[in-house]
Each structure stands twice: as structure tokens, then as C-alpha cells.
Design a protein around this motif. Structure first.
Motif, PDB file in Angstrom:
ATOM      1  N   GLY A  13       0.808  -1.209   0.000  1.00 25.76           N
ATOM      2  CA  GLY A  13       0.000   0.000   0.000  1.00 25.76           C
ATOM      3  C   GLY A  13       0.844   1.263   0.000  1.00 25.76           C
ATOM      4  O   GLY A  13       0.308   2.362   0.120  1.00 25.76           O
ATOM      5  N   VAL A  14       2.152   1.117  -0.152  1.00 24.95           N
ATOM      6  CA  VAL A  14       3.043   2.287  -0.260  1.00 24.95           C
ATOM      7  C   VAL A  14       3.536   2.349  -1.703  1.00 24.95           C
ATOM      8  O   VAL A  14       4.154   1.404  -2.193  1.00 24.95           O
ATOM      9  CB  VAL A  14       4.249   2.169   0.702  1.00 24.95           C
ATOM     10  N   PHE A  15       3.224   3.456  -2.380  1.00 22.15           N
ATOM     11  CA  PHE A  15       3.486   3.535  -3.819  1.00 22.15           C
ATOM     12  C   PHE A  15       4.374   4.712  -4.179  1.00 22.15           C
ATOM     13  O   PHE A  15       4.368   5.737  -3.500  1.00 22.15           O
ATOM     14  CB  PHE A  15       2.157   3.701  -4.583  1.00 22.15           C
ATOM     15  N   VAL A  16       5.105   4.564  -5.301  1.00 18.00           N
ATOM     16  CA  VAL A  16       5.746   5.710  -5.939  1.00 18.00           C
ATOM     17  C   VAL A  16       5.063   5.906  -7.291  1.00 18.00           C
ATOM     18  O   VAL A  16       4.306   5.035  -7.741  1.00 18.00           O
ATOM     19  CB  VAL A  16       7.267   5.488  -6.148  1.00 18.00           C
ATOM     20  N   VAL A  17       5.313   7.052  -7.930  1.00 14.50           N
ATOM     21  CA  VAL A  17       4.653   7.342  -9.220  1.00 14.50           C
ATOM     22  C   VAL A  17       5.716   7.575 -10.275  1.00 14.50           C
ATOM     23  O   VAL A  17       6.098   8.710 -10.549  1.00 14.50           O
ATOM     24  CB  VAL A  17       3.792   8.626  -9.137  1.00 14.50           C
ATOM     25  N   ARG A  18       6.219   6.511 -10.867  1.00  7.92           N
ATOM     26  CA  ARG A  18       7.208   6.709 -11.936  1.00  7.92           C
ATOM     27  C   ARG A  18       6.816   5.972 -13.201  1.00  7.92           C
ATOM     28  O   ARG A  18       6.922   6.494 -14.290  1.00  7.92           O
ATOM     29  CB  ARG A  18       8.596   6.238 -11.453  1.00  7.92           C
ATOM     30  N   THR A  19       6.359   4.720 -13.027  1.00  8.75           N
ATOM     31  CA  THR A  19       6.077   3.910 -14.215  1.00  8.75           C
ATOM     32  C   THR A  19       4.589   3.577 -14.315  1.00  8.75           C
ATOM     33  O   THR A  19       3.837   3.690 -13.341  1.00  8.75           O
ATOM     34  CB  THR A  19       6.863   2.574 -14.164  1.00  8.75           C
ATOM     35  N   LEU A  20       4.242   3.122 -15.494  1.00  9.91           N
ATOM     36  CA  LEU A  20       2.884   2.655 -15.746  1.00  9.91           C
ATOM     37  C   LEU A  20       2.520   1.558 -14.740  1.00  9.91           C
ATOM     38  O   LEU A  20       1.406   1.541 -14.196  1.00  9.91           O
ATOM     39  CB  LEU A  20       2.860   2.103 -17.175  1.00  9.91           C
ATOM     40  N   GLN A  21       3.483   0.703 -14.479  1.00 16.22           N
ATOM     41  CA  GLN A  21       3.277  -0.391 -13.526  1.00 16.22           C
ATOM     42  C   GLN A  21       2.965   0.171 -12.122  1.00 16.22           C
ATOM     43  O   GLN A  21       2.068  -0.315 -11.441  1.00 16.22           O
ATOM     44  CB  GLN A  21       4.559  -1.217 -13.458  1.00 16.22           C
ATOM     45  N   ASP A  22       3.693   1.226 -11.722  1.00 16.35           N
ATOM     46  CA  ASP A  22       3.444   1.848 -10.411  1.00 16.35           C
ATOM     47  C   ASP A  22       1.997   2.328 -10.332  1.00 16.35           C
ATOM     48  O   ASP A  22       1.308   2.140  -9.326  1.00 16.35           O
ATOM     49  CB  ASP A  22       4.334   3.091 -10.205  1.00 16.35           C
ATOM     50  N   VAL A  23       1.560   2.994 -11.404  1.00 18.67           N
ATOM     51  CA  VAL A  23       0.240   3.624 -11.368  1.00 18.67           C
ATOM     52  C   VAL A  23      -0.869   2.573 -11.465  1.00 18.67           C
ATOM     53  O   VAL A  23      -1.883   2.658 -10.765  1.00 18.67           O
ATOM     54  CB  VAL A  23       0.144   4.688 -12.488  1.00 18.67           C
ATOM     55  N   ASP A  24      -0.648   1.565 -12.300  1.00 18.82           N
ATOM     56  CA  ASP A  24      -1.643   0.487 -12.373  1.00 18.82           C
ATOM     57  C   ASP A  24      -1.766  -0.217 -11.021  1.00 18.82           C
ATOM     58  O   ASP A  24      -2.857  -0.624 -10.620  1.00 18.82           O
ATOM     59  CB  ASP A  24      -1.272  -0.517 -13.480  1.00 18.82           C
ATOM     60  N   ALA A  25      -0.634  -0.315 -10.306  1.00 16.46           N
ATOM     61  CA  ALA A  25      -0.660  -1.009  -9.006  1.00 16.46           C
ATOM     62  C   ALA A  25      -1.460  -0.227  -7.973  1.00 16.46           C
ATOM     63  O   ALA A  25      -2.070  -0.802  -7.081  1.00 16.46           O
ATOM     64  CB  ALA A  25       0.765  -1.226  -8.509  1.00 16.46           C
ATOM     65  N   MET A  26      -1.469   1.110  -8.084  1.00 14.42           N
ATOM     66  CA  MET A  26      -2.165   1.898  -7.047  1.00 14.42           C
ATOM     67  C   MET A  26      -3.619   2.198  -7.399  1.00 14.42           C
ATOM     68  O   MET A  26      -4.399   2.597  -6.536  1.00 14.42           O
ATOM     69  CB  MET A  26      -1.401   3.200  -6.766  1.00 14.42           C
ATOM     70  N   ALA A  27      -3.988   1.989  -8.669  1.00 14.79           N
ATOM     71  CA  ALA A  27      -5.308   2.434  -9.141  1.00 14.79           C
ATOM     72  C   ALA A  27      -6.461   1.916  -8.278  1.00 14.79           C
ATOM     73  O   ALA A  27      -7.385   2.663  -7.941  1.00 14.79           O
ATOM     74  CB  ALA A  27      -5.503   2.016 -10.601  1.00 14.79           C
ATOM     75  N   ALA A  28      -6.389   0.641  -7.883  1.00 19.45           N
ATOM     76  CA  ALA A  28      -7.499   0.040  -7.135  1.00 19.45           C
ATOM     77  C   ALA A  28      -7.678   0.675  -5.760  1.00 19.45           C
ATOM     78  O   ALA A  28      -8.745   0.548  -5.135  1.00 19.45           O
ATOM     79  CB  ALA A  28      -7.250  -1.463  -6.982  1.00 19.45           C
TER      80      ALA A  28
END
Ligand SMILES: Cc1cc2nc3c(=O)[nH]c(=O)nc-3n(C[C@H](O)[C@H](O)[C@H](O)COP(=O)(O)OP(=O)(O)OC[C@H]3O[C@@H](n4cnc5c(N)ncnc54)[C@H](O)[C@@H]3O)c2cc1C
Length: 402
Positions: free
Chosen positions: A123-138
């Protein structure tokens, strides 16, 4: 196989290979990227794409067919592990590829929180890649609680998206004010007021002490002694140039991969462009983290790789979208000693950075005209009288003729 190899299939890498072909380079050309997808634009990751308003296909800089048509061998999901400058080879996934010339467009890596303070919790995210953002979307669900660590552009853009989606947002900024590293207090004040009006709880001069939770993050302890219950955390505490490969190859590093005015590294067969590189600028060195720099520098380097002798001169500009405000920035504000405010209608205003009588930069909020004219003035080396700039009754266009 020899020819040109480009490491890093992002904004700069994509521009570099496209320019090489445009300039008539017909040799072997390989673009290698660690991410599993073709080069894409990152800005929407903290804006329209995160909000769910932009489809994945629109992120891609060029259709995948472009690379095939242009005879660019695109290797995706392939991380280069080392460069051997004396043998002129790179190693990727066990393969050794030869090059005559090599370009590094490896971008940057986001700073993460150390595991010792809970940085590795789920539940701790960074915002650099598409993968990062897809992981946090939910996690962006109505009523969820997010802590955003860092009040720079990425943190603020993520806060705007989260708040629009009904997430309760607390943003902590360790410095005295948000945007302190990049903007004047006037710009910080503007965005603080904007976020506060959308219900974002901005806490300045407050850092994160540690994140708490068993496996999944559930709370955050702040440096002022308060504790917050959170469902997820977004970390936007800056980036570092990705110099790992270059360091391993013994290239000179100085706040990024050091290149000369042409974009050449300390090895004459190796070039660098984009976020990862620092280049000579006004007696010092400069590294820029922006799309326009990645494109312009990469294109310049491509021409120089083919025998050109063009010195790279950046024309810095940047933008940020938050709620219904578009911020556009022209120039670099380093060294400013005063701010001139040019009021506009409603949410529109611009802040003009001066050093003595010299205009350095403009932050324009919902004021595309102020931005455009400021940019043209800065690029032309013109500095209008501050009193005139501050007068909303004066047509800015007249300043261009002066
Ligand atoms: C969320 C977000 C929002 C942004 N918003 C804006 C904005 O509004 N305006 C603006 O101007 N800029 C913005 N930026 C910055 C901008 O996106 C970057 O400056 C730009 O992408 C830099 O391009 P680049 O090619 O240098 O690096 P990148 O686009 O990061 O590409 C580098 C690529 O190299 C790959 N790579 C690294 N090492 C290896 C290796 N060993 N082998 C293979 N591949 C490797 C990486 O995986 C990556 O894909 C934003 C960035 C982010 C993350």
C-alpha cells in the motif's frame, strides 16, 4: 552486429532513434528498454491516466509499428546489466550486443522510503512507471484515506486526482512550504489555497516519522507527534538520475551522467540525454527533469552522433495540471530576487521572476497568453519593465515589440 544502441526506451530514447532515422541514419539501430511496454509519456501518469480519463493506447509516444517500419530493433522487458566500453558491448539478458556508438537515456529513479520506516509495507506507492500507477489504481476508492508524502508537483498532482475521486487526502511536506524547491512563495500560496479549497489537508513543516502496519500500511506517525489512519501512501519525494550503468562503465558522473555541450560522455563513443544527464550551462552544470528537455536534448544528441557539432541550449518549460488549473512555467527561476505579480481574471494569474532587471522565468496559472509571451521574451533575452508587467491594463503582446 554493430551500429547504434540506445539504452532506455522512454521519452528521450524514443526521440533519439526517431531523429537518427529522420536524419538519414541507415545502420543497425537497437532500442533497449527495461519496461515491458513501448515508450510512453509519463506526465499523464499523475494526471489524466491516474484519473481514469485517458486510455492506455494514448500514452504511447509512437505506435509499436513505427519502430518496425523504421527498422529499429526494439527490445522490451530487457534490462541492460553492463556496458564494456573497451569491447564496445552491452550485455542484456545474457546476450552481448556490439555497438559503434551507444546512447544512454536511462531516465531517473524515484526516491523510496527506507524499509526501516515502513517503506516496504504494502500500500506504499511511488509514481514513476505505468506499472506503479496500475498497481495503485485500485486503492483510489471513494472514502479511502491516503497520505501523500512530499509537496512537489507529483505529490500535488496525485493529491488533486485522489481528491477528485473522493479519496480523503492528507499531504505532508517537510519543508516550510509546498513547492519550496521549485517555486516562489506566491506559487506555493496559490496551490495551497487551491488544494485546501478541494478539501486536501496540507501540513507543511511536517515530515513522516514512520509508517505502521502488519504487512499492509494502516497508519502513519508524523514528526509533529500526530498519528493518522491511512489506507495507502503515495511517496513523491523526488528522483535521482539513473546512473547505475554509467557508473559501472566508469563514465564521469556529476549530478547525472556528465556530458559535454554536444551530449558526449567521458567516453567518446557513448552519449547521454534526458533526465539521466547533466550538461554544461552558464559556467556550471544543469540537469533537467522534463519532457521538453528529454526530446530536445535527445534530438540534438542524435544529430551530433551522426557527425553534427550542435551545442545543446535548453529552452526550459514545464507544466502541471491540478483540478481545473493549468500551470505553465517558462525559463529557470534560479537566482531570482523578486516576484512581479500580474493579476488576471478568476483563477488566472502569473508570477514573473526577476533577478535585478533581468526576467528569468514565469509561472502562469490558467494564463496561456502570459506564459507564451513570457517564454518568447525569455528566449529572446528581453526583460520588460516590471511595472509594465504588473499592470493588467497593458497588452503583453506589445512587450514583444519593445
Ligand atoms: C508522474 C510523472 C509526471 C510528470 N509530469 C511531467 C510534466 O507535467 N511535464 C514535464 O515536462 N515532465 C513531467 N515528468 C517528467 C518527464 O516524464 C521526464 O522528465 C521524462 O520522462 C524523461 O525522459 P527520459 O527518457 O529521460 O526518461 P524516462 O522517460 O524515465 O525513460 C527512461 C527509461 O530507461 C529505462 N532504463 C533505465 N535503465 C535501464 C537499463 N539498464 N536497461 C534498459 N532500460 C533501462 C527505464 O526503465 C525507463 O523506461 C513527469 C514524470 C512523472 C514520473
Amino acid at each position: 552486429m554493430t551500429g547504434i544502441v540506445v539504452i532506455g526506451a522512454g521519452q528521450a530514447g524514443s526521440s533519439l532513434v526517431a531523429e537518427l532515422r529522420k536524419q538519414g541514419f541507415e545502420g543497425d539501430l537497437t532500442l533497449i528498454g527495461a519496461e515491458p511496454v513501448p515508450p510512453y509519456q509519463r506526465p499523464p501518469l499523475s494526471k489524466g491516466y491516474l484519473l481514469g480519463e485517458m486510455a492506455l493506447e494514448r500514452l504511447f509516444l509512437r505506435p509499436e509499428s513505427f519502430y518496425e517500419e523504421q527498422g529499429v530493433s526494439l527490445r522490451l522487458g530487457a534490462e541492460v546489466s553492463s556496458i564494456d566500453p573497451s569491447a564496445k558491448t552491452v550485455t542484456v539478458a545474457g546476450d552481448v550486443i556490439c555497438y559503434e556508438q551507444l546512447a544512454l537515456t536511462t531516465g531517473s529513479v524515484p526516491r523510496r522510503l527506507p524499509a526501516s520506516i515502513g517503506g516496504d509495507l504494502q500500500g506504499v506507492f511511488v509514481v514513476r512507471t505505468l506499472q506503479d500507477v496500475d498497481a495503485m489504481a485500485a486503492s483510489f476508492t471513494d472514502g479511502a484515506r491516503v497520505l501523500i508524502v512530499g509537496g512537489g508537483y507529483i505529490g500535488l498532482e496525485a493529491a488533486a486526482v485522489a481528491s477528485k475521486l473522493g479519496v480523503h487526502v492528507t499531504l505532508v511536506e517537510m519543508a516550510d512550504r509546498i513547492l519550496q524547491r521549485v517555486a516562489a512563495p506566491e506559487t506555493s500560496d496559490y496551490f495551497r489555497a487551491l488544494h485546501t479549497s478541494h478539501g486536501v489537508d496540507i501540513r507543511e513543516g511536517v515530515g513522516l516519522d514512520r509508517l505502521l502496519g502488519e504487512g499492509q500500511v494502516t497508519a502513519a506517525a508524523l514528526t509533529d507527534g500526530t498519528q493518522l489512519d491511512v489506507d495507502f501512501v503515495i511517496v513523491g519525494v523526488g528522483i535521482a538520475p539513473d546512473t547505475q550503468l554509467a557508473e559501472g562503465a566508469g563514465l564521469e558522473i556529476d549530478n547525472g551522467i556528465a556530458v559535454d555541450a554536444l551530449g558526449r560522455t567521458s567516453d567518446p563513443a557513448i552519449w547521454a540525454a534526458g533526465d539521466c544527464s547533466s550538461f554544461p550551462y552558464r559556467g556550471g552544470r544543469l540537469r533537467l527533469e522534463s519532457v521538453p528537455n528529454a526530446i530536445d536534448q535527445a534530438e540534438c544528441v542524435a544529430r551530433n552522433m551522426l557527425g553534427g557539432s550542435e551545442e545543446y541550449v535548453p529552452k526550459p518549460w514545464f507544466w502541471s495540471d491540478q483540478y481545473d488549473v493549468k500551470l505553465q512555467i517558462a525559463g529557470l527561476n534560479t537566482g531570482y530576487d523578486r516576484i512581479i505579480t500580474r493579476p488576471g481574471d478568476g483563477q488566472s494569474v502569473s508570477f514573473w521572476y526577476y533577478q535585478g532587471d533581468a526576467l528569468l522565468a514565469v509561472d502562469a496559472m490558467n494564463d496561456p497568453r502570459g506564459y507564451m509571451i513570457g517564454k518568447r521574451l525569455i528566449e529572446a533575452g528581453k526583460s520588460p519593465d516590471p511595472g509594465v508587467v504588473a499592470d493588467p491594463g497593458v497588452d503583453l503582446k506589445a512587450l514583444l515589440k519593445a
